[in-house]
Design a protein around this motif. Structure first.
Motif, PDB file in Angstrom:
ATOM      1  N   LEU A  24      -1.868  -1.436  -3.657  1.00  0.00           N
ATOM      2  CA  LEU A  24      -3.131  -0.529  -3.204  1.00  0.00           C
ATOM      3  C   LEU A  24      -2.502   0.785  -3.594  1.00  0.00           C
ATOM      4  N   GLY A  25      -3.014   1.519  -4.426  1.00  0.00           N
ATOM      5  CA  GLY A  25      -2.844   3.086  -4.532  1.00  0.00           C
ATOM      6  C   GLY A  25      -3.459   3.872  -3.662  1.00  0.00           C
ATOM      7  N   ALA A  26      -3.092   4.075  -2.485  1.00  0.00           N
ATOM      8  CA  ALA A  26      -3.864   4.883  -1.452  1.00  0.00           C
ATOM      9  C   ALA A  26      -3.855   6.372  -1.648  1.00  0.00           C
ATOM     10  N   THR A  27      -4.712   6.932  -0.927  1.00  0.00           N
ATOM     11  CA  THR A  27      -4.818   8.632  -1.248  1.00  0.00           C
ATOM     12  C   THR A  27      -4.859   9.073  -2.681  1.00  0.00           C
ATOM     13  N   ALA A  28      -5.616   7.971  -3.283  1.00  0.00           N
ATOM     14  CA  ALA A  28      -5.849   8.112  -4.600  1.00  0.00           C
ATOM     15  C   ALA A  28      -6.774   9.299  -5.061  1.00  0.00           C
ATOM     16  N   GLY A  29      -6.894   9.719  -6.390  1.00  0.00           N
ATOM     17  CA  GLY A  29      -7.871  10.654  -6.867  1.00  0.00           C
ATOM     18  C   GLY A  29      -7.375  12.005  -6.866  1.00  0.00           C
ATOM     19  N   ARG A  30      -7.212  12.727  -7.894  1.00  0.00           N
ATOM     20  CA  ARG A  30      -6.661  14.074  -8.164  1.00  0.00           C
ATOM     21  C   ARG A  30      -7.418  14.997  -7.305  1.00  0.00           C
ATOM     22  N   THR A  31      -8.534  15.051  -7.077  1.00  0.00           N
ATOM     23  CA  THR A  31      -9.354  15.761  -6.206  1.00  0.00           C
ATOM     24  C   THR A  31      -9.562  15.388  -4.742  1.00  0.00           C
ATOM     25  N   THR A  32      -9.294  14.338  -4.624  1.00  0.00           N
ATOM     26  CA  THR A  32      -9.740  13.605  -3.208  1.00  0.00           C
ATOM     27  C   THR A  32      -8.718  13.520  -2.110  1.00  0.00           C
ATOM     28  N   LEU A  33      -7.485  13.515  -2.645  1.00  0.00           N
ATOM     29  CA  LEU A  33      -6.166  13.956  -1.630  1.00  0.00           C
ATOM     30  C   LEU A  33      -6.010  15.370  -1.461  1.00  0.00           C
ATOM     31  N   GLY A  41      -5.203  19.194  -0.289  1.00  0.00           N
ATOM     32  CA  GLY A  41      -4.185  19.959   0.553  1.00  0.00           C
ATOM     33  C   GLY A  41      -2.881  19.698   0.016  1.00  0.00           C
ATOM     34  N   GLU A  42      -2.575  18.435  -0.498  1.00  0.00           N
ATOM     35  CA  GLU A  42      -1.212  18.061  -0.966  1.00  0.00           C
ATOM     36  C   GLU A  42      -0.633  18.621  -2.139  1.00  0.00           C
ATOM     37  N   GLY A  43      -1.499  18.897  -2.995  1.00  0.00           N
ATOM     38  CA  GLY A  43      -0.878  19.485  -4.292  1.00  0.00           C
ATOM     39  C   GLY A  43      -0.373  18.964  -5.400  1.00  0.00           C
ATOM     40  N   LEU A  44       0.152  19.515  -6.223  1.00  0.00           N
ATOM     41  CA  LEU A  44       0.485  18.912  -7.605  1.00  0.00           C
ATOM     42  C   LEU A  44       1.413  17.679  -7.656  1.00  0.00           C
ATOM     43  N   GLN A  45       2.597  17.682  -6.884  1.00  0.00           N
ATOM     44  CA  GLN A  45       3.320  16.394  -6.869  1.00  0.00           C
ATOM     45  C   GLN A  45       2.519  15.358  -6.193  1.00  0.00           C
ATOM     46  N   HIS A  46       1.495  15.387  -5.256  1.00  0.00           N
ATOM     47  CA  HIS A  46       0.782  14.033  -4.735  1.00  0.00           C
ATOM     48  C   HIS A  46      -0.339  13.613  -5.228  1.00  0.00           C
ATOM     49  N   GLU A  47      -1.090  14.497  -5.868  1.00  0.00           N
ATOM     50  CA  GLU A  47      -2.337  14.148  -6.396  1.00  0.00           C
ATOM     51  C   GLU A  47      -2.518  13.441  -7.670  1.00  0.00           C
ATOM     52  N   ASP A  48      -3.022  12.339  -7.662  1.00  0.00           N
ATOM     53  CA  ASP A  48      -3.042  11.127  -8.736  1.00  0.00           C
ATOM     54  C   ASP A  48      -4.133  11.229  -9.562  1.00  0.00           C
ATOM     55  N   ILE A  87       0.679  -1.392  -0.173  1.00  0.00           N
ATOM     56  CA  ILE A  87      -0.012  -0.127   0.254  1.00  0.00           C
ATOM     57  C   ILE A  87       0.865   1.277   0.040  1.00  0.00           C
ATOM     58  N   PHE A  88       0.829   2.121  -1.136  1.00  0.00           N
ATOM     59  CA  PHE A  88       1.726   3.317  -1.110  1.00  0.00           C
ATOM     60  C   PHE A  88       0.705   4.516  -1.556  1.00  0.00           C
ATOM     61  N   TYR A  89       1.192   5.607  -1.493  1.00  0.00           N
ATOM     62  CA  TYR A  89       0.586   6.801  -2.078  1.00  0.00           C
ATOM     63  C   TYR A  89       0.307   6.630  -3.554  1.00  0.00           C
ATOM     64  N   SER A  90      -0.646   6.525  -4.152  1.00  0.00           N
ATOM     65  CA  SER A  90      -0.784   6.225  -5.484  1.00  0.00           C
ATOM     66  C   SER A  90       0.001   6.953  -6.431  1.00  0.00           C
ATOM     67  N   MET A  91       0.204   8.215  -6.392  1.00  0.00           N
ATOM     68  CA  MET A  91       1.058   8.962  -7.062  1.00  0.00           C
ATOM     69  C   MET A  91       2.358   8.697  -7.162  1.00  0.00           C
ATOM     70  N   PHE A  92       2.849   7.972  -6.074  1.00  0.00           N
ATOM     71  CA  PHE A  92       4.338   7.404  -6.302  1.00  0.00           C
ATOM     72  C   PHE A  92       4.319   5.990  -6.238  1.00  0.00           C
ATOM     73  N   GLY A  93       3.346   5.602  -7.079  1.00  0.00           N
ATOM     74  CA  GLY A  93       3.545   4.176  -7.404  1.00  0.00           C
ATOM     75  C   GLY A  93       3.614   3.857  -8.855  1.00  0.00           C
ATOM     76  N   MET A  94       2.780   3.507  -9.620  1.00  0.00           N
ATOM     77  CA  MET A  94       2.784   3.265 -11.149  1.00  0.00           C
ATOM     78  C   MET A  94       3.790   4.487 -11.704  1.00  0.00           C
ATOM     79  N   GLN A  95       3.772   5.745 -11.303  1.00  0.00           N
ATOM     80  CA  GLN A  95       4.510   6.658 -11.866  1.00  0.00           C
ATOM     81  C   GLN A  95       5.977   6.619 -11.621  1.00  0.00           C
ATOM     82  N   ARG A  96       6.042   6.164 -10.458  1.00  0.00           N
ATOM     83  CA  ARG A  96       7.590   6.229  -9.829  1.00  0.00           C
ATOM     84  C   ARG A  96       8.324   4.940 -10.265  1.00  0.00           C
ATOM     85  N   VAL A  97       7.669   3.980 -10.283  1.00  0.00           N
ATOM     86  CA  VAL A  97       8.428   2.451 -10.598  1.00  0.00           C
ATOM     87  C   VAL A  97       7.765   1.814 -11.422  1.00  0.00           C
TER      88      VAL A  97
END
Length: 894
Positions: free
Chosen positions: A630-639, A641-648, A603-613
């Motif tokens: 498990l791509g957690a904290t997924a969805g561009r508008t669901t996470l 507060g975190e911003g551009l680098q985090h929102e998948d 389970i990982f931040y979804s933005m730092f999963g498929m894109q990163r590895v």
């Protein structure tokens, strides 16, 4: 008295004193041993530093072999027969590639890499690499990818691959050939690890070695006698993944791990370090990281010269010569070496005055000397408490004559001229007459030839043949029924709000408690367990630590304190997605390499999963991994507060390109449960070679109970969540993840404000819907005279009227996947989150990306206009009513 080579004392103001110190050191070595000598040297250095002296650190040793001749363990094998086997393999590897490129198909292939690594492979095959057999799970060999022709050549001699297979090298479509490189997907009973995407082999192997230790620590398998052997090119070590995890290997004391870096000094275009020394550079990297380093630079023919080098002049030349020069020497001849290498010092030139040019040319490199290689391998297998790296100096294109040996273009050399073929034939003593050479025939000795008998005897002594791959585990644990997730299936309860992440944690907890499969679960997190609500597992399962827990955690008085244990079940990898994913691959392929099916949940931040590895994900598919991502904290508008680098908003687009990756974007807990249970059925019970990617969100809302009989539709990719009223005007609304809730709300707005009924569909997997549609489309094309198959999307929508709108928290491309399968003549509108993310509330982000309930409503009304069912003015009215700005910038552009 001294046998220690002395460098010339040009910069030594007191050479007599220097000699006295060296004599004293030698006396300690002779009388008290190297450990005492090491202790004294460290004390002297420490004293000097404490006295204020500046002593720069150097991780390097002299540019000679780590193991001196008098300490070498000699090979017990038949040197003559082993050389014969290597020569035949080199010849057949050349024939394999050159034969495949005789016509104009331009199939490619590489000869030079195996030419340099042949002795390194052969020594392992003859003496060290165990196949799986009783009492031994088998060693794991990560073959250097470009060397595959030589591996095939050996299997040809062993009778495991036919000449027809090898004649069809890189011709796989008809099922008669062999793959270009190691690919388990293409040769599932042969190759274990895909290694040709350079850098991925080393990092995966490090975590594989650690995983074997993990299995033994948890008493799941006996792995103590297994080794992980990793072959890398020296140029490959520039990949960040190659060296990125070597610190973990030493920290975890992975003495079951052996790297062999094939230092042929060349990469694809030219020298690796033409102006330096790659072996010395790598020695510094690995020694600095805490590895045991064994350098195998010079072959046995150099030993007498080094023994006579009392003044260290030869050593000085060796140290000062750069790799670009060393490459050039082996691209020329003995006379060139005499003049340009030994001629750098008149006294050294005198040392070789009685040697012929042929004698000088015969001075071999360590990686081509079976005795030196055997000694290094033996030392590596016996070393305890550290991983070992062997830096073996070789020649790229060894034996390929004037056309290929040590030349810059040799990596790409695949068409061999007749002169070079004759040269190789003669060098390797292959009994093929001149008039047959143009046919490029393989050579296989008679079955009763001494080398053939020896070949089989050695592999039988080591348990069988390699490479080999187990396709299915002998036994699998029972998979629990869906009812094990009862707590999740019944919903969150009236007024109770949870996220899909929490629903997943509840499902995972239920699995871990199961007596059959619980111990096979491997939770993997990259330092985000608290973010995902998994900290409760710390105390329950403990985090695996090879050293246990030597401290009392600061939160020891808390119920969910941070607990590490030697038998811990959780793999907490730190801020390291590539390492975490490598651990996941090790566990996800455990059924194959250890005959032990495991179920990893990474389970990982979804933005730092498929894109990163992404490259590792592709490799996981290639090696038929089975497990859950498990791509957690997924969805561009669901996470929020975190911003551009985090929102998948695109991981599902990336996962869709991996053929055996099954992807879902569930909205409710019961969907998560159904998907996980079916994944267990497919991957564990049926041993299907697929893996799952499931996105999870951190937004809390009420979860309903599962509708009766929805399971199969959930798995297919969409089901009718709610039927609209009986009004004449009607639309079909599709949504997934948290945006399904906006779709549901839009359905209510359409009903209340505009008199439009809306059927609401939960689209759990656009990707699976697309695959189903493509499969039906293909079948219909190839079977034109039979009743056509109907894609599942079409089946769902064709009996319900009205235009169709799909909205998700991902790029529009995600929902566009199913457009070809929407019933003909129906308007299909797609909303998505194309553009860069940013920080704000979820409501603001959904308004910005135009995926909130109001935009869904306007899209539905627009679709009705395009269908000719309402007037355009109603859309304008809705835009005004909901306060939408028609002139706002396109989200993609800002």
């Amino acid at each position: 008295m001294s046998a220690v080579p002395q460098l010339p004392a040009a910069n030594d103001p007191d050479s007599l004193e220097t000699q006295e110190w060296l004599d004293a050191l030698e006396a300690v070595l002779e009388r008290e041993g190297p450990e005492r000598a090491h202790f004294l040297l460290e004390k002297l250095i420490d004293k000097a530093r404490r006295s204020g002296a500046y002593i720069p650190f150097s991780p390097n040793t002299a540019y000679i072999n780590t193991i001196p001749p008098h300490m070498e363990e000699r090979s017990p094998g038949d040197v003559t027969l082993e050389e014969r086997i290597r020569s035949i393999c080199r010849w057949n590897a050349m024939v394999l590639v050159a034969g495949a490129n005789k016509n104009d198909d331009e199939l490619g292939g590489h000869i030079a890499t195996f030419a340099s690594v042949g002795t390194l492979f052969g020594t392992g095959q003859q003496h060290f690499w165990h196949a799986p057999h009783d009492g031994h799970g088998g060693d794991l060999i990560y073959f250097q990818g470009h060397s595959s022709p030589g591996v095939y050549a050996r299997s040809l001699m062993e009778g495991r691959l036919s000449q027809e297979k090898l004649f069809n090298f890189r011709r796989e479509v008809d099922g008669k050939g062999v793959s270009s490189y190691p690919h388990p997907w293409l040769m599932p009973d042969y190759w274990q690890f895909p290694t040709v995407s350079m850098g991925l082999g080393p990092i995966q192997a490090i975590y594989m070695a650690r995983y074997l230790k993990y299995l033994e620590a948890r008493d799941l398998a006996q792995t103590g006698n297994r080794k992980v052997w990793v072959f890398c090119g020296d140029g490959e070590m520039d990949e960040p993944e190659s060296l990125g995890a070597i610190g973990l290997a030493s920290r975890e004391k992975l003495d079951n791990l052996i790297f062999i870096v094939n230092c042929n000094l060349q990469r694809l275009d030219g020298p690796v370090r033409g102006n330096g020394k790659i072996i010395q550079e790598l020695e510094g990297e690995f020694r600095g990281a805490g590895w045991n380093v064994i350098k195998v630079i010079w072959g046995s023919y150099w030993d007498p010269l080094l023994a006579r080098d009392k003044e260290g002049r030869l050593l000085r030349i060796m140290e000062e010569t750069v790799d670009g020069e060393y490459q050039n020497y082996k691209a020329n001849d003995g006379a060139f070496v005499r003049k340009n290498f030994f001629g750098k010092d008149p006294k050294v030139l005198e040392m070789v005055s009685r040697m012929s040019d042929e004698d000088i040319w015969r001075l071999n490199r360590g990686g081509h000397d079976p005795h030196k290689v055997y000694s290094a391998y033996s030392a590596a297998t016996k070393h305890k408490g550290q991983p070992t790296v062997i830096l073996a100096k070789t020649i790229k294109g060894f034996g390929m004559g004037k056309q290929g040996q040590a030349k810059n273009p040799t990596h790409q050399l695949k068409k061999i001229d007749t002169a070079t073929i004759k040269e190789m034939r003669d060098q390797f003593n292959i009994p093929i007459p001149d008039d047959k050479l143009d046919q490029l025939p393989f050579y296989i000795p008679p079955a009763d030839a001494p080398e053939m008998k020896y070949l089989h005897e050695r592999r039988q002594a080591l348990g069988g043949y390699l490479p080999q791959r187990r396709q299915k585990a002998d036994q699998v644990p029972a998979v629990p029924s869906l009812s094990i997730f009862e707590q999740v299936l019944k919903g969150s309860g009236e007024g109770r709000e949870i996220s899909t992440t929490m629903a997943f944690v509840r499902a995972l907890t239920a699995l871990i408690r199961d007596k059959e499969i619980g111990k096979r679960i491997v939770p993997i997190v990259p330092d985000e367990a608290r973010t995902f609500g998994m900290e409760g597992m710390f105390r329950q399962l403990a985090i695996y630590s090879s050293e246990g827990q030597k401290y009392e955690p600061v939160d020891r008085d808390q119920v969910m304190y941070y607990r590490e244990d030697k038998a811990g079940q959780i793999l907490e990898e730190g801020i390291n997605e590539a390492g975490s994913f490598s651990s996941w691959i090790a566990a996800a392929t455990s059924y194959s390499h250890s005959n032990l099916p495991m179920v990893p949940f990474f389970i990982f931040y979804s933005m730092f999963g498929m894109q990163r590895v992404g490259d590792l994900v592709w490799a996981a598919g290639d090696q038929r991994a089975r497990g859950f991502l498990l791509g957690a904290t997924a969805g561009r508008t669901t996470l929020n507060g975190e911003g551009l680098q985090h929102e998948d908003g695109h991981s599902h687009v990336l996962s869709s390109v991996v053929p055996n990756c099954i992807s879902y974007d569930p909205t409710f807990g019961y969907e998560v449960a159904v998907i996980i249970q079916d994944g267990l059925r497919r991957m564990v019970a049926e041993q299907e070679d697929v893996f799952y990617y499931i996105t999870l969100m951190n937004e809390n809302y009420q979860h309903p109970a599962m509708p009766a009989g929805a399971e199969q539709a959930i798995l297919k990719g969409m089901y009718l969540f709610r039927e609209g009223s009986k009004k004449k005007l009607r639309v079909q609304l599709l949504g997934s993840g948290t945006i399904l809730r906006e779709v549901i709300a839009a359905g209510e707005l359409l009903e209340a404000d505009w008199g439009v009924a809306a059927d609401i569909w939960s689209a759990t997997s656009m990707t699976e819907l697309r695959r189903d549609g493509l499969a039906a489309e293909r079948w219909n094309m190839l079977h034109p005279e039979v009743k056509p198959r109907v894609p599942y999307v079409s089946q769902c929508l064709e009996k319900r009227t009205g235009p169709i709108v799909a909205a998700t928290d991902y790029l529009k491309t995600f929902s566009e996947q199913i457009r070809p399968f929407v019933p003909k003549g129906r308007v299909y509108k797609v909303l998505g989150t194309d553009g860069y993310g940013r920080s704000d509330s979820r409501a603001k982000l959904r308004r910005f990306f135009e995926v909130d309930r109001y935009y869904v409503t306007v899209a539905a009304l627009t679709a009705l206009v395009e269908s000719g069912e309402i007037k355009a003015k109603l859309v304008s009215d809705a835009i005004g009513k909901y306060g939408l700005d028609p002139e706002k910038p396109n989200p993609v552009t800002v």
